[in-house]
Design a protein around this motif. Structure first.
Motif, short mmCIF file in Angstrom:
data_model
loop_
_atom_site.label_atom_id
_atom_site.label_comp_id
_atom_site.label_asym_id
_atom_site.label_seq_id
_atom_site.Cartn_x
_atom_site.Cartn_y
_atom_site.Cartn_z
N ALA A 44 0.99 -1.08 -0.05
CA ALA A 44 -0.01 0.11 0.20
C ALA A 44 0.83 1.44 -0.08
O ALA A 44 0.51 2.05 -0.57
CB ALA A 44 -1.05 -0.14 1.10
N SER A 45 1.91 1.14 0.93
CA SER A 45 2.78 2.54 0.93
C SER A 45 3.49 2.63 -0.37
O SER A 45 3.65 3.80 -0.74
CB SER A 45 3.69 2.33 2.16
OG SER A 45 4.55 1.43 2.10
N VAL A 46 4.08 1.65 -0.99
CA VAL A 46 4.81 1.70 -2.17
C VAL A 46 4.04 2.00 -3.54
O VAL A 46 4.36 3.07 -4.12
CB VAL A 46 5.47 0.57 -2.60
CG1 VAL A 46 6.08 0.37 -3.92
CG2 VAL A 46 6.48 0.19 -1.68
N ALA A 47 2.84 1.66 -3.49
CA ALA A 47 1.79 2.05 -4.62
C ALA A 47 1.46 3.31 -4.40
O ALA A 47 1.29 4.08 -5.58
CB ALA A 47 0.47 1.16 -4.57
N LYS A 49 3.22 5.98 -3.17
CA LYS A 49 4.23 6.75 -3.61
C LYS A 49 4.33 6.76 -5.18
O LYS A 49 4.68 7.72 -5.51
CB LYS A 49 5.54 6.34 -2.83
CG LYS A 49 5.65 6.55 -1.35
CD LYS A 49 6.71 6.00 -0.81
CE LYS A 49 6.94 6.01 0.61
NZ LYS A 49 8.11 5.25 1.13
N GLN A 50 4.23 5.61 -5.44
CA GLN A 50 4.37 5.57 -7.18
C GLN A 50 3.18 6.31 -7.69
O GLN A 50 3.51 6.90 -8.68
CB GLN A 50 4.26 3.94 -7.49
CG GLN A 50 4.66 3.90 -9.10
CD GLN A 50 6.25 4.12 -9.36
OE1 GLN A 50 6.93 4.17 -8.39
NE2 GLN A 50 6.27 4.52 -10.57
N VAL A 51 1.93 6.18 -7.45
CA VAL A 51 0.71 6.82 -7.79
C VAL A 51 1.12 8.25 -7.84
O VAL A 51 1.00 9.14 -8.65
CB VAL A 51 -0.29 6.29 -7.39
CG1 VAL A 51 -1.54 7.50 -7.75
CG2 VAL A 51 -0.85 5.13 -7.69
N LYS A 52 1.51 9.01 -6.66
CA LYS A 52 1.94 10.21 -6.33
C LYS A 52 3.28 10.69 -7.33
O LYS A 52 2.95 11.58 -7.85
CB LYS A 52 2.26 10.56 -4.92
CG LYS A 52 2.06 11.81 -4.39
CD LYS A 52 2.09 12.14 -3.03
CE LYS A 52 1.62 13.18 -2.52
NZ LYS A 52 1.55 13.37 -1.09
N ALA A 53 4.01 9.93 -7.46
CA ALA A 53 5.17 10.31 -8.61
C ALA A 53 4.92 10.38 -9.80
O ALA A 53 5.06 11.19 -10.66
CB ALA A 53 6.37 9.55 -7.92
N ALA A 54 4.38 9.02 -10.34
CA ALA A 54 4.45 8.72 -11.74
C ALA A 54 2.80 8.83 -12.29
O ALA A 54 2.81 9.06 -13.55
CB ALA A 54 4.84 7.24 -12.14
N GLY A 55 2.05 8.77 -11.34
CA GLY A 55 0.72 8.86 -12.00
C GLY A 55 -0.01 7.58 -12.29
O GLY A 55 -1.00 7.55 -12.77
N LYS A 56 0.59 6.48 -12.01
CA LYS A 56 0.11 5.38 -12.52
C LYS A 56 0.91 4.27 -11.93
O LYS A 56 2.04 4.17 -11.72
CB LYS A 56 0.28 5.16 -14.09
CG LYS A 56 -0.40 3.89 -14.78
CD LYS A 56 -0.16 4.03 -16.02
CE LYS A 56 -0.97 2.81 -16.92
NZ LYS A 56 -0.48 2.84 -18.08
N VAL A 57 0.15 3.26 -11.35
CA VAL A 57 0.99 1.92 -10.94
C VAL A 57 -0.13 0.82 -11.17
O VAL A 57 -1.56 0.87 -11.14
CB VAL A 57 1.14 1.88 -9.32
CG1 VAL A 57 -0.01 1.90 -8.58
CG2 VAL A 57 1.86 0.87 -8.75
N THR A 58 0.46 -0.66 -11.52
CA THR A 58 -0.05 -1.47 -11.75
C THR A 58 0.27 -2.65 -10.77
O THR A 58 1.32 -3.05 -10.75
CB THR A 58 0.16 -1.92 -13.13
OG1 THR A 58 -0.23 -0.93 -14.25
CG2 THR A 58 -0.77 -3.29 -13.68
#
Length: 108
Positions: A44-47, A49-58
């Motif tokens: 949850a924390s990694v996802a 952070k990734q959404v905030k930085a890149a705008g997308k996570v799968t």
């Protein structure tokens, strides 16, 4: 009268909580429930952070989480259901949406 889909959803049973999900994964992978809970928290924390930085996570085989910018709306009068309503201006904002992946859709 409820549609058939609504009746089927009610008959499906209880929704799996975080603890229940951790218990199910722990029994399948022969890990301790505490370890699985830590992994879920880490995911949850990694996802986020990734959404905030890149705008997308799968999350492979499960879901894709994206951000999208909702444009600002102007103040004014709009007609809704035959009545004129005064609408306030709203600023632009970023919203988060989740989509299930194609592999999950094929299962149903």
């Amino acid at each position: 009268m409820a549609p058939k889909a609504m009746k089927a959803m009610k008959a499906a049973g209880k929704v799996l909580s975080k603890g229940g999900l951790a218990e199910a994964i722990a029994s399948e992978t022969e890990m301790k429930k505490k370890e699985v809970t830590a992994i879920l928290d880490s995911l949850a924390s990694v996802a986020s952070k990734q959404v905030k930085a890149a705008g997308k996570v799968t999350i492979p085989g499960l879901a894709m989480i994206k951000t999208r910018t909702k444009p600002a709306t102007k103040a004014g009068k709009r007609e809704m259901f035959g009545k004129v309503v005064v609408v306030k201006a709203k600023p632009a904002k970023t919203i988060v949406k989740a989509y299930c992946v194609a592999a999950l859709k094929k299962n149903f």
